[in-house]
Design a protein around this motif. Structure first.
Motif, short mmCIF file in Angstrom:
data_model
loop_
_atom_site.label_atom_id
_atom_site.label_comp_id
_atom_site.label_asym_id
_atom_site.label_seq_id
_atom_site.Cartn_x
_atom_site.Cartn_y
_atom_site.Cartn_z
N ALA A 31 14.45 3.76 -0.82
CA ALA A 31 13.18 4.43 -1.10
C ALA A 31 12.89 4.50 -2.59
CB ALA A 31 13.21 5.83 -0.49
N GLN A 32 13.91 4.77 -3.41
CA GLN A 32 13.69 4.90 -4.85
C GLN A 32 13.27 3.56 -5.45
OE1 GLN A 32 17.12 6.33 -6.98
NE2 GLN A 32 16.09 6.30 -8.98
N VAL A 33 13.94 2.48 -5.07
CA VAL A 33 13.59 1.16 -5.61
C VAL A 33 12.21 0.73 -5.11
CG1 VAL A 33 14.25 -1.28 -5.63
CG2 VAL A 33 16.00 0.50 -5.86
N ALA A 34 11.89 1.03 -3.85
CA ALA A 34 10.57 0.69 -3.32
C ALA A 34 9.47 1.38 -4.11
CB ALA A 34 10.49 1.06 -1.84
N GLU A 35 9.69 2.62 -4.52
CA GLU A 35 8.72 3.34 -5.36
C GLU A 35 8.54 2.63 -6.69
OE1 GLU A 35 6.69 5.68 -4.80
OE2 GLU A 35 7.39 6.79 -3.04
N GLN A 36 9.62 2.14 -7.25
CA GLN A 36 9.55 1.41 -8.52
C GLN A 36 8.76 0.11 -8.37
OE1 GLN A 36 13.64 0.87 -9.69
NE2 GLN A 36 13.99 3.07 -10.06
N TYR A 37 9.00 -0.60 -7.26
CA TYR A 37 8.26 -1.83 -7.01
C TYR A 37 6.76 -1.55 -6.89
CZ TYR A 37 12.68 -4.23 -5.88
OH TYR A 37 13.92 -4.79 -5.93
N LEU A 38 6.44 -0.48 -6.16
CA LEU A 38 5.03 -0.15 -5.94
C LEU A 38 4.34 0.23 -7.24
CD1 LEU A 38 2.80 0.32 -3.78
CD2 LEU A 38 3.57 2.70 -3.66
N SER A 39 4.98 1.05 -8.06
CA SER A 39 4.36 1.51 -9.30
C SER A 39 4.26 0.41 -10.35
CB SER A 39 5.12 2.71 -9.86
OG SER A 39 6.47 2.35 -10.14
N SER A 40 5.19 -0.56 -10.31
CA SER A 40 5.15 -1.63 -11.31
C SER A 40 3.97 -2.56 -11.13
CB SER A 40 6.45 -2.44 -11.25
OG SER A 40 6.46 -3.31 -10.11
N GLY A 41 3.52 -2.75 -9.87
CA GLY A 41 2.42 -3.66 -9.59
C GLY A 41 2.79 -5.12 -9.68
N ASP A 42 4.09 -5.42 -9.82
CA ASP A 42 4.54 -6.81 -9.97
C ASP A 42 5.02 -7.44 -8.67
OD1 ASP A 42 4.08 -6.65 -12.70
OD2 ASP A 42 6.13 -6.00 -13.14
N TYR A 43 4.97 -6.67 -7.59
CA TYR A 43 5.61 -7.13 -6.35
C TYR A 43 4.62 -7.18 -5.19
CZ TYR A 43 10.11 -6.33 -8.64
OH TYR A 43 11.18 -6.37 -9.50
N TYR A 44 4.85 -8.13 -4.31
CA TYR A 44 4.17 -8.20 -3.02
C TYR A 44 5.19 -7.96 -1.91
CZ TYR A 44 0.38 -10.63 -5.51
OH TYR A 44 -0.62 -10.96 -6.37
N TRP A 45 4.70 -7.50 -0.77
CA TRP A 45 5.55 -7.54 0.41
C TRP A 45 5.74 -9.00 0.82
CZ3 TRP A 45 2.22 -3.42 3.33
CH2 TRP A 45 2.64 -2.14 2.95
N ASN A 46 6.93 -9.34 1.25
CA ASN A 46 7.21 -10.68 1.76
C ASN A 46 6.79 -10.73 3.23
OD1 ASN A 46 8.19 -13.16 2.53
ND2 ASN A 46 10.31 -12.76 1.93
N SER A 47 5.74 -11.46 3.52
CA SER A 47 5.19 -11.49 4.88
C SER A 47 6.04 -12.33 5.84
CB SER A 47 3.77 -12.05 4.86
OG SER A 47 3.79 -13.44 4.59
N THR B 49 0.81 -1.21 0.00
CA THR B 49 0.00 0.00 0.00
C THR B 49 0.85 1.27 0.00
OG1 THR B 49 -0.11 -0.08 2.42
CG2 THR B 49 -1.90 -1.14 1.20
N ARG B 50 2.17 1.11 0.11
CA ARG B 50 3.09 2.25 0.13
C ARG B 50 4.48 1.74 -0.23
NH1 ARG B 50 1.93 0.49 5.14
NH2 ARG B 50 3.70 -0.07 6.49
N ALA B 51 5.37 2.65 -0.52
CA ALA B 51 6.75 2.30 -0.87
C ALA B 51 7.53 2.04 0.41
CB ALA B 51 7.39 3.40 -1.70
N GLU B 52 7.34 0.88 0.98
CA GLU B 52 7.91 0.52 2.28
C GLU B 52 9.34 0.01 2.12
OE1 GLU B 52 8.80 0.22 5.80
OE2 GLU B 52 6.64 0.63 5.63
N THR B 53 10.28 0.61 2.88
CA THR B 53 11.68 0.17 2.83
C THR B 53 12.02 -0.82 3.93
OG1 THR B 53 12.39 2.05 4.19
CG2 THR B 53 12.39 2.35 1.79
#
Length: 469
Positions: free
Chosen positions: A177-193, A147-151
């Motif tokens: 932070a920059q890479v996390a923004e890329q992950y968030l915008s791409s929509g291809d990634y989940y957080w690893n729980s 839900t956010r660019a979490e580092t």
């Protein structure tokens, strides 16, 4: 006949980003940070079923873990003690081998002890799906929709994104932070729980292929283990020969069996920072989350834990204030990940605030060092009903005990005496003594120590029901 599903709880973390509440000897999973239970208890209550859980923890926290589990578990869990820290892969391997002793076809569901899931029904639906996948020999990781660019989290890249499971394309570590923004915008990634479901035998077979040294060391450690009270104590020599590595690095990045299952709208959080705790906490009209005695004027988006004294805020935003008996943290919530730098400084300076709180828990109860100075120390001691301290003596200090409430059975030398409220006793230097609570209510007393040395290592134990003599 369906295989047994055995929950496995990993309770070995230290939670440094939640200092000063979380410390090496009293980590975050053992604290009540949300609601009426500790994070460990929340985890166990969420996963309770027909099978008693397997809990992996370290030796120092074993009695606190056992006490907290006893309060919520209907059946006694298997509590496995790691003699040294080796990250999550060996801990998961040990749990899998233990589960296979119950049922060779057992499925294990792996849960960190320090995570929070607010919507149990969503979690239970996903867990049932993960179990079905594990029966098909898939190694399932739960992925949380970001839900956010979490580092502060690791990420899982899926081969395809949707409502259903997907083969894993890549596991990636915590980004900047920059890479996390890329992950968030791409929509291809989940957080690893950090939550997984495997068939135990499949996990061991895959680990044998990619990390045989882990499997060999864990087999030896479990085979040479011993039972100590309510605990399974692994063989140290064997276990420390295992590589120290996470289950992600050891296996999930290499196996062709890795799948990610989305955990949508579950209210998941790893409670990894004070900002994360603020996000999941109930808030007032100014978006403040307060615990304890707090007065706030013209302040918003703040988190305060003030259970020891009054804390007042005036004209501040996005601040977290954490008050403990011996330390206070004031931090901008946007810098919540940087608490680890403070912890590293404490460690380098060998400060006691790195390892323990002023209140120290013991298997018989706890004590709080409320005052001290040259040649004296004052403690408030609480002894649980039916509990007894060891038969011991001190070379360098004498002690005075004053009973505040409850009943104390005191052994001093060859004498025994029963003391109640407002009565006291003197323990001379070098005298063997033991304190027992024979009653059904908590025993509370004030201990005044005096002498040339007052350290906790000035204890000679002769008998101890907890095996510490």
């Amino acid at each position: 006949m369906p295989a047994l599903v055995i929950p496995v709880v990993l309770s070995g973390g230290s939670g440094t980003r939640l200092w000063p509440k979380s410390r090496q000897h009293y980590p975050k999973q053992l604290h009540k940070l949300y609601g009426e239970h500790t994070l460990l208890q929340h985890t166990v209550k969420r996963i309770m079923g027909d099978q008693a859980p397997i809990v992996v923890c370290n030796n120092e926290q074993r009695f606190m873990v056992a006490d907290q589990l006893a309060a919520v578990c209907a059946t006694a869990p298997d509590i496995i003690l790691e003699p040294v820290g080796r990250d999550t892969a060996p801990a998961v391997a040990i749990a899998a081998l233990q589960a296979m002793q119950r049922d060779p076809e057992a499925i294990i569901a792996i849960f960190p002890a320090d995570h929070l899931i607010q919507h149990a029904e969503v979690f239970n639906t996903a867990l049932a799906q993960a179990v079905n996948m594990a029966e098909q020999h898939k190694l399932v990781a739960f992925g949380v929709t970001p839900t956010r660019a979490e580092t502060g989290y690791g990420y899982i890249k899926a081969q395809h994104i949707g409502n259903g499971p997907s083969p894993v394309a890549q596991f990636v570590e915590k980004p900047n932070a920059q890479v996390a923004e890329q992950y968030l915008s791409s929509g291809d990634y989940y957080w690893n729980s950090g939550m997984f479901v495997f068939k135990a035998s499949v996990l061991i077979a895959e680990l044998q292929q990619y990390q045989p040294a882990i499997v060999a060391a864990c087999r030896r450690a479990l085979q040479a283990s011993c039972t100590d009270l309510d605990f399974i104590r692994l063989d140290k020599t064997a276990f420390e020969q295992s590589p120290a590595i996470s289950i992600d690095y050891a296996l999930m990045e290499h196996t062709r069996q890795a799948w990610v299952l989305p955990l949508h709208n579950s209210g998941w959080s790893d409670i990894g920072s004070w900002d994360a705790l603020w996000q999941v906490s109930p808030k007032d009209n100014s978006d403040n989350a307060f615990i304890g005695d707090v007065i706030a004027e013209q302040s918003s988006h703040c988190y305060v834990d003030a259970q020891h004294r009054l804390v007042a805020l005036v004209g501040v935003e996005d601040v977290a204030v954490i008050d403990t008996a011996d330390a206070v943290l004031v931090i901008n919530k946007n810098k919540a990940q940087h608490v680890k730098a403070v912890v590293q400084t404490l460690k380098k300076r060998n400060r006691k605030e790195y390892t323990a709180h002023r209140e120290v828990h013991r298997p018989w109860g706890c004590y709080d060092a409320i005052d001290g100075g040259k040649r004296y120390q004052v403690k408030r001691i609480s002894v649980k009903p039916g509990a007894s301290l060891s038969l011991q003596m001190h070379h360098h200090r004498a002690e005075h005990w004053i009973i505040v409430s409850g009943t104390a059975l005191v052994q001093r030398g060859n004498d025994e005496m029963l003391l109640t409220e407002n009565q006291s006793v003197y323990i001379p230097l070098g005298e063997k003594h033991r304190l027992t609570n024979p009653g059904k209510l908590l025993l509370e007393l004030i201990e005044v120590q005096s002498g040339s040395y007052l350290g906790e290592d000035d204890i000679v134990r002769f008998e101890d029901v907890f095996g510490r003599s």
